[in-house]
Design a protein around this motif. Sequence first.
Motif, PDB file in Angstrom:
ATOM      1  N   LEU A   1      17.011  39.164  49.704  1.00 38.73           N
ATOM      2  CA  LEU A   1      17.717  38.381  50.714  1.00 38.73           C
ATOM      3  C   LEU A   1      19.169  38.258  50.303  1.00 38.73           C
ATOM      4  N   THR A   2      20.074  38.729  51.140  1.00 43.61           N
ATOM      5  CA  THR A   2      21.493  38.705  50.808  1.00 43.61           C
ATOM      6  C   THR A   2      22.138  37.422  51.309  1.00 43.61           C
ATOM      7  N   THR A   3      23.343  37.167  50.827  1.00 47.51           N
ATOM      8  CA  THR A   3      24.087  35.989  51.272  1.00 47.51           C
ATOM      9  C   THR A   3      24.586  36.143  52.702  1.00 47.51           C
ATOM     10  N   PHE A   4      24.429  37.338  53.260  1.00 45.67           N
ATOM     11  CA  PHE A   4      24.902  37.580  54.611  1.00 45.67           C
ATOM     12  C   PHE A   4      23.779  37.606  55.637  1.00 45.67           C
ATOM     13  N   GLN A   5      22.722  36.842  55.346  1.00 48.47           N
ATOM     14  CA  GLN A   5      21.608  36.651  56.272  1.00 48.47           C
ATOM     15  C   GLN A   5      20.909  37.965  56.612  1.00 48.47           C
ATOM     16  N   GLN A   6      20.783  38.835  55.625  1.00 44.62           N
ATOM     17  CA  GLN A   6      20.082  40.097  55.803  1.00 44.62           C
ATOM     18  C   GLN A   6      19.030  40.277  54.721  1.00 44.62           C
ATOM     19  N   LEU A   7      17.980  41.036  55.044  1.00 39.97           N
ATOM     20  CA  LEU A   7      16.970  41.459  54.089  1.00 39.97           C
ATOM     21  C   LEU A   7      17.156  42.946  53.835  1.00 39.97           C
ATOM     22  N   TYR A   8      17.157  43.338  52.564  1.00 38.71           N
ATOM     23  CA  TYR A   8      17.287  44.753  52.218  1.00 38.71           C
ATOM     24  C   TYR A   8      15.894  45.342  51.991  1.00 38.71           C
ATOM     25  N   LEU A   9      15.585  46.381  52.738  1.00 40.07           N
ATOM     26  CA  LEU A   9      14.293  47.048  52.661  1.00 40.07           C
ATOM     27  C   LEU A   9      14.510  48.516  52.327  1.00 40.07           C
ATOM     28  N   GLU A  10      13.779  49.028  51.330  1.00 41.15           N
ATOM     29  CA  GLU A  10      13.868  50.438  50.978  1.00 41.15           C
ATOM     30  C   GLU A  10      12.710  51.195  51.624  1.00 41.15           C
TER      31      GLU A  10
ATOM     32  N   PRO B   1      22.784  49.829  58.947  1.00 44.01           N
ATOM     33  CA  PRO B   1      22.975  50.684  57.770  1.00 44.01           C
ATOM     34  C   PRO B   1      23.595  49.895  56.624  1.00 44.01           C
ATOM     35  N   VAL B   2      23.353  50.344  55.407  1.00 44.14           N
ATOM     36  CA  VAL B   2      23.922  49.720  54.209  1.00 44.14           C
ATOM     37  C   VAL B   2      24.990  50.641  53.643  1.00 44.14           C
ATOM     38  N   GLY B   3      26.150  50.094  53.326  1.00 41.16           N
ATOM     39  CA  GLY B   3      27.236  50.910  52.790  1.00 41.16           C
ATOM     40  C   GLY B   3      28.558  50.536  53.425  1.00 41.16           C
ATOM     41  N   ASN B   4      29.411  51.510  53.661  1.00 44.14           N
ATOM     42  CA  ASN B   4      30.747  51.249  54.202  1.00 44.14           C
ATOM     43  C   ASN B   4      30.718  51.131  55.725  1.00 44.14           C
ATOM     44  N   TYR B   5      30.114  50.052  56.163  1.00 46.50           N
ATOM     45  CA  TYR B   5      29.998  49.746  57.592  1.00 46.50           C
ATOM     46  C   TYR B   5      30.347  48.269  57.801  1.00 46.50           C
ATOM     47  N   VAL B   6      30.575  47.915  59.064  1.00 52.99           N
ATOM     48  CA  VAL B   6      30.724  46.495  59.393  1.00 52.99           C
ATOM     49  C   VAL B   6      29.336  45.870  59.368  1.00 52.99           C
TER      50      VAL B   6
ATOM     51  N   VAL C   1      33.650  51.996  58.345  1.00 51.25           N
ATOM     52  CA  VAL C   1      34.963  51.536  57.880  1.00 51.25           C
ATOM     53  C   VAL C   1      35.177  51.990  56.430  1.00 51.25           C
ATOM     54  N   PRO C   2      36.404  51.872  55.902  1.00 52.90           N
ATOM     55  CA  PRO C   2      36.668  52.324  54.532  1.00 52.90           C
ATOM     56  C   PRO C   2      35.842  51.621  53.459  1.00 52.90           C
ATOM     57  N   PHE C   3      35.492  50.354  53.707  1.00 54.90           N
ATOM     58  CA  PHE C   3      34.710  49.582  52.730  1.00 54.90           C
ATOM     59  C   PHE C   3      33.931  48.525  53.502  1.00 54.90           C
ATOM     60  N   THR C   4      32.768  48.138  52.971  1.00 54.06           N
ATOM     61  CA  THR C   4      31.930  47.148  53.655  1.00 54.06           C
ATOM     62  C   THR C   4      32.760  45.971  54.174  1.00 54.06           C
ATOM     63  N   LEU C   5      32.616  45.670  55.452  1.00 56.67           N
ATOM     64  CA  LEU C   5      33.406  44.608  56.079  1.00 56.67           C
ATOM     65  C   LEU C   5      32.476  43.496  56.539  1.00 56.67           C
TER      66      LEU C   5
END
Length: 211
Positions: free
Chosen positions: A40-49, A71-76, A108-112
């Motif tokens: 569980l991230t601080t940005f109200q998301q769950l990371y699932l592999e 998506p996870v990575g350099n996205y908004v 985007v260039p880096f996670t926003l």
Amino acid sequence: MTNKKVKIAVNGGIDFGAKLKPSQLLTLAKYMDEDDELELTTFQQLYLEVLEQDLESIVEELEKVGLHCYPVGNYVKSLRTCNFCKGEEQEGMPVAKELNQRMARREVPFTLKPAYTGCPIGCGEPLINDIGVMKIRDTYNVYVGGKSKGKDAKVGELLFESLVPDQLYRVVDQLIDLYAEQGKKREPFPKFVKRYSVDTIKAQIDLNEMS
């Protein structure tokens, strides 16, 4: 056949509080082994592999039970929000949903990290995230360049104030376009704002541009 796994971010969407239904939890559990952990991230998301080869079908199944996948990575990232303590219209939930639809998943260039709050109390913490939107009465203020961590943590700077929804959408659309085009590779948004300057950013945004 590859067994490569990829990470996806999942949440219940923009609603009254961060909640998940039993059917959603059961669907998530289908794609986890006994020893797996759901982050569980601080940005109200769950990371699932999940297996990369099954990504499309898994996302489709998750969405069928009302989950939202990113998506996870350099996205908004998906829009961080307050818990909407009052009525839907009063707290601006339809605007928050539209913002999330327009912003999330854009490359985007880096996670926003964008954030939204439905009143000046600021529970969604818009002033310490990359892009912050605060509803004040019937209009919206936009802040940029906030940073919550590190010795250089700071409050975002006011970019525009007293915007109506259509103007707000134009601002965030153009702001992300500008960052995508002019930001350096892996340049965090606060550094981009400092390098480019709030005045220069503001000068390149047209409030009257057609959506």
